[in-house]
Design a protein around this motif. Structure first.
Motif, PDB file in Angstrom:
ATOM      1  N   ALA A  98       0.827  -1.206   0.000  1.00 46.43           N
ATOM      2  CA  ALA A  98       0.000   0.000   0.000  1.00 46.43           C
ATOM      3  C   ALA A  98       0.864   1.260   0.000  1.00 46.43           C
ATOM      4  O   ALA A  98       0.588   2.218  -0.745  1.00 46.43           O
ATOM      5  CB  ALA A  98      -0.934  -0.008   1.208  1.00 46.43           C
ATOM      6  N   TYR A  99       1.887   1.287   0.841  1.00 49.20           N
ATOM      7  CA  TYR A  99       2.792   2.441   0.834  1.00 49.20           C
ATOM      8  C   TYR A  99       3.449   2.609  -0.540  1.00 49.20           C
ATOM      9  O   TYR A  99       3.513   3.714  -1.093  1.00 49.20           O
ATOM     10  CB  TYR A  99       3.885   2.268   1.886  1.00 49.20           C
ATOM     11  N   ALA A 100       3.952   1.507  -1.089  1.00 45.39           N
ATOM     12  CA  ALA A 100       4.669   1.576  -2.360  1.00 45.39           C
ATOM     13  C   ALA A 100       3.766   2.101  -3.474  1.00 45.39           C
ATOM     14  O   ALA A 100       4.169   2.954  -4.283  1.00 45.39           O
ATOM     15  CB  ALA A 100       5.224   0.202  -2.725  1.00 45.39           C
ATOM     16  N   GLU A 101       2.521   1.630  -3.517  1.00 42.55           N
ATOM     17  CA  GLU A 101       1.601   2.074  -4.563  1.00 42.55           C
ATOM     18  C   GLU A 101       1.233   3.549  -4.388  1.00 42.55           C
ATOM     19  O   GLU A 101       1.152   4.309  -5.364  1.00 42.55           O
ATOM     20  CB  GLU A 101       0.346   1.209  -4.553  1.00 42.55           C
ATOM     21  N   LEU A 112       5.831  16.670  -6.724  1.00 42.11           N
ATOM     22  CA  LEU A 112       5.839  16.474  -5.270  1.00 42.11           C
ATOM     23  C   LEU A 112       7.223  16.059  -4.765  1.00 42.11           C
ATOM     24  O   LEU A 112       7.936  15.288  -5.403  1.00 42.11           O
ATOM     25  CB  LEU A 112       4.815  15.409  -4.892  1.00 42.11           C
ATOM     26  N   ASP A 113       7.549  16.585  -3.601  1.00 41.10           N
ATOM     27  CA  ASP A 113       8.781  16.209  -2.907  1.00 41.10           C
ATOM     28  C   ASP A 113       8.425  15.009  -2.017  1.00 41.10           C
ATOM     29  O   ASP A 113       7.900  15.167  -0.913  1.00 41.10           O
ATOM     30  CB  ASP A 113       9.274  17.384  -2.072  1.00 41.10           C
ATOM     31  N   LEU A 114       8.697  13.811  -2.501  1.00 40.82           N
ATOM     32  CA  LEU A 114       8.258  12.611  -1.774  1.00 40.82           C
ATOM     33  C   LEU A 114       8.903  12.473  -0.397  1.00 40.82           C
ATOM     34  O   LEU A 114       8.213  12.078   0.554  1.00 40.82           O
ATOM     35  CB  LEU A 114       8.499  11.368  -2.626  1.00 40.82           C
ATOM     36  N   PRO A 115      10.189  12.771  -0.232  1.00 37.67           N
ATOM     37  CA  PRO A 115      10.727  12.725   1.135  1.00 37.67           C
ATOM     38  C   PRO A 115       9.996  13.672   2.083  1.00 37.67           C
ATOM     39  O   PRO A 115       9.760  13.344   3.248  1.00 37.67           O
ATOM     40  CB  PRO A 115      12.188  13.150   0.938  1.00 37.67           C
ATOM     41  N   GLN A 116       9.601  14.857   1.576  1.00 38.57           N
ATOM     42  CA  GLN A 116       8.853  15.799   2.418  1.00 38.57           C
ATOM     43  C   GLN A 116       7.490  15.231   2.798  1.00 38.57           C
ATOM     44  O   GLN A 116       7.071  15.307   3.961  1.00 38.57           O
ATOM     45  CB  GLN A 116       8.671  17.132   1.676  1.00 38.57           C
ATOM     46  N   VAL A 117       6.787  14.661   1.815  1.00 34.72           N
ATOM     47  CA  VAL A 117       5.466  14.090   2.099  1.00 34.72           C
ATOM     48  C   VAL A 117       5.577  12.975   3.133  1.00 34.72           C
ATOM     49  O   VAL A 117       4.787  12.900   4.092  1.00 34.72           O
ATOM     50  CB  VAL A 117       4.821  13.564   0.798  1.00 34.72           C
ATOM     51  N   ALA A 118       6.546  12.098   2.947  1.00 35.40           N
ATOM     52  CA  ALA A 118       6.734  10.995   3.901  1.00 35.40           C
ATOM     53  C   ALA A 118       7.003  11.526   5.300  1.00 35.40           C
ATOM     54  O   ALA A 118       6.470  11.006   6.292  1.00 35.40           O
ATOM     55  CB  ALA A 118       7.878  10.098   3.436  1.00 35.40           C
ATOM     56  N   GLU A 119       7.799  12.587   5.382  1.00 37.74           N
ATOM     57  CA  GLU A 119       8.120  13.161   6.690  1.00 37.74           C
ATOM     58  C   GLU A 119       6.882  13.782   7.328  1.00 37.74           C
ATOM     59  O   GLU A 119       6.656  13.648   8.541  1.00 37.74           O
ATOM     60  CB  GLU A 119       9.227  14.209   6.543  1.00 37.74           C
ATOM     61  N   LEU A 161       1.367 -11.604  -5.112  1.00 40.41           N
ATOM     62  CA  LEU A 161       1.403 -11.680  -6.572  1.00 40.41           C
ATOM     63  C   LEU A 161       2.163 -10.502  -7.171  1.00 40.41           C
ATOM     64  O   LEU A 161       2.852 -10.645  -8.181  1.00 40.41           O
ATOM     65  CB  LEU A 161      -0.029 -11.723  -7.125  1.00 40.41           C
ATOM     66  N   GLU A 162       2.045  -9.331  -6.545  1.00 42.08           N
ATOM     67  CA  GLU A 162       2.781  -8.172  -7.028  1.00 42.08           C
ATOM     68  C   GLU A 162       4.285  -8.365  -6.885  1.00 42.08           C
ATOM     69  O   GLU A 162       5.069  -7.897  -7.709  1.00 42.08           O
ATOM     70  CB  GLU A 162       2.325  -6.918  -6.282  1.00 42.08           C
ATOM     71  N   ARG A 163       4.695  -9.040  -5.822  1.00 45.97           N
ATOM     72  CA  ARG A 163       6.126  -9.323  -5.687  1.00 45.97           C
ATOM     73  C   ARG A 163       6.604 -10.247  -6.810  1.00 45.97           C
ATOM     74  O   ARG A 163       7.687 -10.067  -7.362  1.00 45.97           O
ATOM     75  CB  ARG A 163       6.422  -9.956  -4.329  1.00 45.97           C
ATOM     76  N   LEU A 164       5.775 -11.211  -7.150  1.00 50.35           N
ATOM     77  CA  LEU A 164       6.135 -12.107  -8.251  1.00 50.35           C
ATOM     78  C   LEU A 164       6.184 -11.329  -9.568  1.00 50.35           C
ATOM     79  O   LEU A 164       7.081 -11.522 -10.393  1.00 50.35           O
ATOM     80  CB  LEU A 164       5.132 -13.256  -8.342  1.00 50.35           C
ATOM     81  N   ARG A 165       5.200 -10.420  -9.753  1.00 48.59           N
ATOM     82  CA  ARG A 165       5.165  -9.626 -10.970  1.00 48.59           C
ATOM     83  C   ARG A 165       6.364  -8.704 -11.088  1.00 48.59           C
ATOM     84  O   ARG A 165       6.850  -8.408 -12.189  1.00 48.59           O
ATOM     85  CB  ARG A 165       3.870  -8.800 -11.013  1.00 48.59           C
ATOM     86  N   SER A 166       6.883  -8.249  -9.946  1.00 46.70           N
ATOM     87  CA  SER A 166       7.998  -7.309  -9.973  1.00 46.70           C
ATOM     88  C   SER A 166       9.210  -7.884 -10.693  1.00 46.70           C
ATOM     89  O   SER A 166      10.062  -7.146 -11.178  1.00 46.70           O
ATOM     90  CB  SER A 166       8.393  -6.916  -8.541  1.00 46.70           C
ATOM     91  N   ARG A 167       9.273  -9.190 -10.754  1.00 45.95           N
ATOM     92  CA  ARG A 167      10.432  -9.822 -11.372  1.00 45.95           C
ATOM     93  C   ARG A 167      10.336  -9.842 -12.893  1.00 45.95           C
ATOM     94  O   ARG A 167      11.249 -10.302 -13.574  1.00 45.95           O
ATOM     95  CB  ARG A 167      10.579 -11.239 -10.816  1.00 45.95           C
ATOM     96  N   GLU A 168       9.223  -9.323 -13.394  1.00 45.65           N
ATOM     97  CA  GLU A 168       9.022  -9.303 -14.846  1.00 45.65           C
ATOM     98  C   GLU A 168       8.830  -7.892 -15.375  1.00 45.65           C
ATOM     99  O   GLU A 168       8.619  -7.689 -16.549  1.00 45.65           O
ATOM    100  CB  GLU A 168       7.764 -10.125 -15.204  1.00 45.65           C
ATOM    101  N   ASP A 169       8.870  -6.867 -14.498  1.00 40.80           N
ATOM    102  CA  ASP A 169       8.451  -5.536 -14.897  1.00 40.80           C
ATOM    103  C   ASP A 169       9.363  -4.501 -14.250  1.00 40.80           C
ATOM    104  O   ASP A 169      10.314  -4.831 -13.553  1.00 40.80           O
ATOM    105  CB  ASP A 169       6.981  -5.315 -14.470  1.00 40.80           C
ATOM    106  N   ASP A 170       9.055  -3.231 -14.480  1.00 49.33           N
ATOM    107  CA  ASP A 170       9.832  -2.131 -13.930  1.00 49.33           C
ATOM    108  C   ASP A 170       8.862  -1.095 -13.365  1.00 49.33           C
ATOM    109  O   ASP A 170       7.979  -0.626 -14.059  1.00 49.33           O
ATOM    110  CB  ASP A 170      10.701  -1.496 -15.025  1.00 49.33           C
ATOM    111  N   SER A 171       9.014  -0.755 -12.067  1.00 44.09           N
ATOM    112  CA  SER A 171       8.132   0.258 -11.503  1.00 44.09           C
ATOM    113  C   SER A 171       8.773   0.912 -10.297  1.00 44.09           C
ATOM    114  O   SER A 171       9.583   0.309  -9.588  1.00 44.09           O
ATOM    115  CB  SER A 171       6.786  -0.345 -11.092  1.00 44.09           C
ATOM    116  N   PHE A 172       8.407   2.164 -10.045  1.00 44.21           N
ATOM    117  CA  PHE A 172       8.881   2.895  -8.880  1.00 44.21           C
ATOM    118  C   PHE A 172       8.427   2.215  -7.596  1.00 44.21           C
ATOM    119  O   PHE A 172       9.168   2.142  -6.614  1.00 44.21           O
ATOM    120  CB  PHE A 172       8.352   4.332  -8.933  1.00 44.21           C
ATOM    121  N   ALA A 173       7.177   1.702  -7.598  1.00 38.42           N
ATOM    122  CA  ALA A 173       6.643   1.043  -6.406  1.00 38.42           C
ATOM    123  C   ALA A 173       7.517  -0.132  -5.999  1.00 38.42           C
ATOM    124  O   ALA A 173       7.805  -0.333  -4.812  1.00 38.42           O
ATOM    125  CB  ALA A 173       5.211   0.571  -6.666  1.00 38.42           C
ATOM    126  N   ASP A 174       7.955  -0.924  -6.973  1.00 38.35           N
ATOM    127  CA  ASP A 174       8.779  -2.083  -6.662  1.00 38.35           C
ATOM    128  C   ASP A 174      10.147  -1.667  -6.136  1.00 38.35           C
ATOM    129  O   ASP A 174      10.721  -2.320  -5.266  1.00 38.35           O
ATOM    130  CB  ASP A 174       8.930  -2.972  -7.894  1.00 38.35           C
TER     131      ASP A 174
END
Length: 302
Positions: free
Chosen positions: A186-189, A202-209, A270-283
């Protein structure tokens, strides 16, 4: 109290050192000489063999296994069994499958050896912060070994407990890790959605903080995400390849066996399995989070 620690990898050595810092004596063994040498420098008494480890412990002995789940646990128990005496206790602190744990406990009981299973969470931060410990096994034995669990936990009266009979500790940890999969996904997505919104830059480090303080989604995993993004906002050099160590698969299989709907945990696996076939910021962020909390290796891109 005195304890034998079998397996002096990063987590086993950290747990042993935390016990030593708390005033306990720990005799450790690892098949790798470098691990034994490093442990000796951390106040752990290094034994050159399992036989020596057992010999240096007073009866009734307590031996903690911190070895990878699977066949190596059975091999270690087979080597230990002839060395142990009735009344001794073996604690499996790794991520063993709970049904394997129940089988092993029954086998050890035939030799009057006590068996506890301890689901252990805390990763590489446990040395300082303490470990969350979910213990399965006989209540009397757990109480006898209370000083060990109390020293490893964040505090003597919290962060640990006996959760049920043999197998319950590893079962609880299995479900814990399944929940972890869903939270991380959920965080990654969410951060991937924000990263894709070019109009706002957006400044993602700022948002996370910002989220870390007062928000309803604050958590330790968010703290680790914020730290990972602060160090590397674009997650450059991290391949979007997310490993799974098995507990998520076991949790999904158990949910199916029990007729429990668990779509979030299932899809995160399943998303972890998919990550091995694709490219994404979330992964990439998932891989970075795993490294932050558990020291799990990151596969480099390029």
């Amino acid at each position: 109290m005195e304890l034998g620690m079998v397996g002096l990898g990063r987590m086993g050595a950290n747990m042993a050192e935390r016990l030593v810092r708390s005033g306990h004596r720990v005799v450790g063994f690892d098949p790798g000489a470098p691990a034994r040498e490093q442990a000796a420098g951390r106040g752990i008494e290094a034994a050159s063999s399992l036989a020596e480890l057992v010999e240096r412990l007073p009866s009734p002995r307590a031996v903690w296994l911190m070895v990878p789940a699977g066949e190596i646990v059975d091999r270690t128990l087979a080597d230990l069994l002839p060395l142990l005496s009735p009344g001794d206790a073996v604690i499996d602190g790794g991520n063993s499958f709970y049904k394997d744990t129940m089988r092993r406990a029954a086998m050890l009981a035939e030799h009057r050896i006590e068996c506890l299973d301890c689901g252990t969470s805390g990763g590489v931060w446990g040395l300082v912060e303490g470990y969350s410990l979910m213990v399965g096994g006989d209540a009397v034995v757990v109480e006898r070994l209370r000083p060990i669990f109390a020293a490893l936990a964040p505090a003597p009266d919290r962060g640990w407990g006996r959760v049920g009979p043999s197998g319950a500790g590893h079962f609880t940890k299995m479900v814990h890790n399944g929940i972890e999969y869903g939270m991380m996904q959920a965080y990654a997505e969410g951060f991937a959605i924000m990263q894709r919104k070019d109009d706002f830059a957006l400044d993602l480090p700022q948002v996370a903080e910002i989220w870390r303080h007062g928000s309803v989604v604050r958590s330790w995993l968010l703290d680790l995400s914020a730290d990972a993004l602060r160090k590397n906002p674009a997650l450059d050099g991290i391949a979007p390849y997310v490993q799974d160590s098995g507990e998520g698969r076991w949790t999904v299989a158990e949910a199916i066996d029990l007729n429990v709907s668990a779509p979030v945990i299932t899809l995160s696996l399943l998303e972890r399995l998919r990550s091995r076939e694709d490219d994404s910021f979330a992964d990439k962020l998932l891989a970075a989070m795993r490294n932050e909390f558990g020291g799990h290796g990151i596969k480099k891109s390029g």
